[in-house]
Design a protein around this motif. Structure first.
Motif, PDB file in Angstrom:
ATOM      1  N   TRP A  42       0.223  -5.276   6.539  1.00  3.53           N
ATOM      2  CA  TRP A  42      -0.286  -4.758   5.513  1.00  3.53           C
ATOM      3  C   TRP A  42      -1.149  -3.151   6.512  1.00  3.53           C
TER       4      TRP A  42
ATOM      5  N   VAL B 109       0.537  -0.196   5.586  1.00  2.00           N
ATOM      6  CA  VAL B 109      -0.566   0.763   5.501  1.00  2.00           C
ATOM      7  C   VAL B 109      -1.598   1.611   5.218  1.00  2.00           C
TER       8      VAL B 109
ATOM      9  N   ASP C  22       0.017   1.668  -0.958  1.00  2.00           N
ATOM     10  CA  ASP C  22      -0.843   0.593  -0.485  1.00  2.00           C
ATOM     11  C   ASP C  22      -0.577  -0.542  -1.987  1.00  2.00           C
TER      12      ASP C  22
END
Length: 611
Positions: free
Chosen positions: A178, A182, A189
């Motif tokens: 992540w 992101v 997201d």
């Protein structure tokens, strides 16, 4: 097809020993690879039992129409030719494994290959019940696992926390994936108000994972052990390497869903899988699990004439843009998809490289040519400082080898499918001097050509001639032409790539390659075309000149009042022939003077521009 029919010396060009040896070694390597591929291709259909690895079940579950808990929407790309489930083989480029038929045929679940269907049905039979829950350190991921039974994860707990190491590591990998995708790169997201769920399940023999819709978000399923999976290069071992890249891969599927709900062209099988497989290498570049899928006639290296996209095996096509343009390019492309979920993926990519349609076409064509030049210079043909970062580890590309000397002229015709290419390697002979003059006549302007010269000093030079409209053509056909910036006397060989950058149409072409000598005096030629007209869609022309020695060169354009309107060249240049484009867009109609200064020599010419 590989060519060996022109191995002969001519009266004007004998074959130097070095060039002959280079060609012979390349031919021997090619013969071995082709023989291996032929033996694979003639071995008959592979067994379709569930013994082979399945990289990701996401597309198949989309086609099947439901996962273990609910119905989910699927999307079929009716324009795509076929779907390959690739079997890995790290020792030799693997064959295609066409376990699916056309995407149109796959619109019904009963057309899914039997062993895939068995895996999906097995998911129904083995639900996770009474699973333990572990939150990742960031709180963004909710990991569901079992210690005992069919879905049990490895029990090792070296950390002494009471949580299996496998789950703790998976949570770290999810948080890191992540962070990279992101927070650092900038993709959408996929984590909402509640943590994203990751389940660990025994999903059958050597099936990595999948992602499914779960209400307005997604749920990721990952294999519970990753024992006996294909090898990778992770320093912590194959098991953790497979766990890392699978989490990165499936998280990208969740990001895709958050971006466009898997709609439109960008939500079709090949694009979503190429994209997710690319992210494995972006997040965990040391693992290299994707090496298992890029060889054979399914991959670009072994079959550049096959249309992109192809799931998994064409991942290097996507990696080119990541390495050459940076990941911000892919963020921009997917932003185009977020704004318009129905936009064709190639159109989104084109918009990410140009501010207007003309720039989009020219820039994207150049990028597709360079993409294939990178693929062609792989494996044993790797050049230091050029191409993919991991080029030396990639398979040797399938290249048609034209024996020395270069036929004069070298001519070829062909047709390329959408988003595909053809590669040729030519070897100059002793006595062949001058520059390469390449002309490609084609039936639309999305065809491009590129050359990479392998110099005798061990370096290489890339040359991608610009495309220009042929003033005599009225049916949309075009001509790409130009003189190389290098002399053939300085190269051992040169790679020639012809590429089709069009997503909708094949392209037919005629290719002509000449070797022309450099004159012994400075020569300034008449610009072409002349006159040139913006109203006819061609506000540009080309100014060509030659010089026998290295000189300081200044090429300028003036209007009839003597006002300078453009400075096209200003600096030291090597001897040779130069074709310099001049764009008159924004200028008034009239006569313009172009002036060349090469050392102490000054020459001028006149050209006419019509708005």
């Amino acid at each position: 097809m590989y060519r060996f029919s022109r191995l002969r010396a001519t009266a004007h060009a004998t074959v130097p020993a070095a060039a002959y040896r280079a060609w012979l070694m390349a031919a021997m390597v090619t013969t071995v690879v082709m023989a291996s591929l032929t033996s694979v291709a003639t071995a008959g259909p592979k067994d379709t039992t569930d013994t082979g690895p399945i990289k990701c079940l996401t597309p198949w579950i989309m086609l099947y129409g439901e996962d273990a808990h609910q119905t989910i929407p699927g999307h079929i790309d009716s324009d795509s030719a076929d779907w390959d489930l690739v079997q890995p083989d790290r020792d030799l480029a693997q064959p295609d494994r066409d376990l699916a038929h056309s995407d149109r045929d796959l619109a019904h679940a009963d057309r899914i290959p039997p062993h895939i269907r068995r895996k999906i049905e097995e998911i129904h039979r083995h639900e996770i019940r009474d699973a333990e829950v572990y939150l990742s350190p960031s709180g963004r991921f909710r990991l569901l696992f079992q210690r005992d039974g069919f879905h049990a994860v490895p029990a090792d707990d070296a950390s002494g926390t009471g949580i299996p190491d496998y789950i703790e590591r998976a949570a770290e990998y999810a948080d890191y994936s992540w962070q990279r995708q992101v927070d650092e790169i900038g993709f959408v997201d996929p984590v909402g108000a509640t943590p994203l769920t990751i389940e660990f399940r025994n999903i059958g023999t050597r099936t990595y994972g999948y992602t499914v819709r779960d209400g307005e978000t997604t749920r990721i399923v990952v294999h519970n052990t990753f024992l006996n999976f294909p090898p990778n290069d992770d320093p912590e071992g194959n098991q953790l390497g497979a766990l890392k890249v699978t989490i990165a891969h499936e998280l990208k599927h969740s990001i895709q869903f958050a971006t466009n709900r898997w709609q439109g062209d960008a939500g079709t099988i090949h694009w979503v899988e190429m994209d997710a497989t690319m992210m494995e290498n972006i997040v965990y570049p040391q693992v290299n699990d994707y090496y298992n899928y890029i060889g054979g006639t399914s991959g670009i290296f072994g079959n550049p004439g096959r249309s992109t996209p192809v799931a998994y095996s064409h991942v290097t096509w996507s990696l080119f843009f990541a390495e050459h343009m940076g990941m911000s390019y892919w963020v921009d492309a997917w932003e185009q998809v977020r704004r318009d979920p129905q936009i064709p993926m190639i159109r989104a990519m084109r918009r990410a490289v140009g501010s207007n349609p003309e720039m989009e076409t020219a820039r994207f064509r150049e990028l597709i040519v360079r993409n294939h030049l990178w693929h062609a210079t792989s494996g044993a043909r790797t050049v230091d400082g050029y191409g993919f970062a991991e080029s030396a580890a990639y398979p040797d590309a399938a290249i048609a080898l034209i024996p020395p000397p270069v036929p004069e002229p070298y001519m070829d015709t062909g047709q390329l499918p959408t988003l595909s290419a053809a590669y040729r390697m030519l070897y100059p002979g002793m006595g062949q001097i001058g520059q390469i003059f390449v002309t490609a006549t084609h039936d639309h302007d999305n065809l491009g050509i590129g050359v990479l010269a392998y110099r005798r000093d061990g370096t290489a030079m890339e040359w991608i001639p610009a495309s220009a409209s042929d003033g005599s053509a009225t049916d949309g056909s075009g001509v790409t032409r130009g003189y190389s910036p290098f002399s053939v006397a300085d190269v051992d060989s040169f790679l020639l790539v012809v590429a089709n950058a069009d997503r909708n149409s094949p392209v037919s072409y005629q290719l002509d390659v000449l070797i022309e000598s450099i004159p012994d005096v400075v020569v300034l030629e008449q610009n072409y075309p002349n006159p040139f007209s913006e109203a006819a869609g061609n506000p540009g022309t080309t100014i060509t000149f030659s010089m026998p020695e290295r000189e300081y060169v200044r090429l300028s354009v003036y209007d009839v009042t003597g006002r300078k309107v453009a400075l096209l060249m200003d600096g030291e240049e090597d001897p040779g022939r130069y074709s310099v484009p001049f764009d008159a867009k924004g200028l008034a109609s009239g006569v313009y003077i172009y002036r060349l200064q090469a050392g102490s020599v000054r020459k001028t010419g006149k050209m006419t521009f019509l708005r």
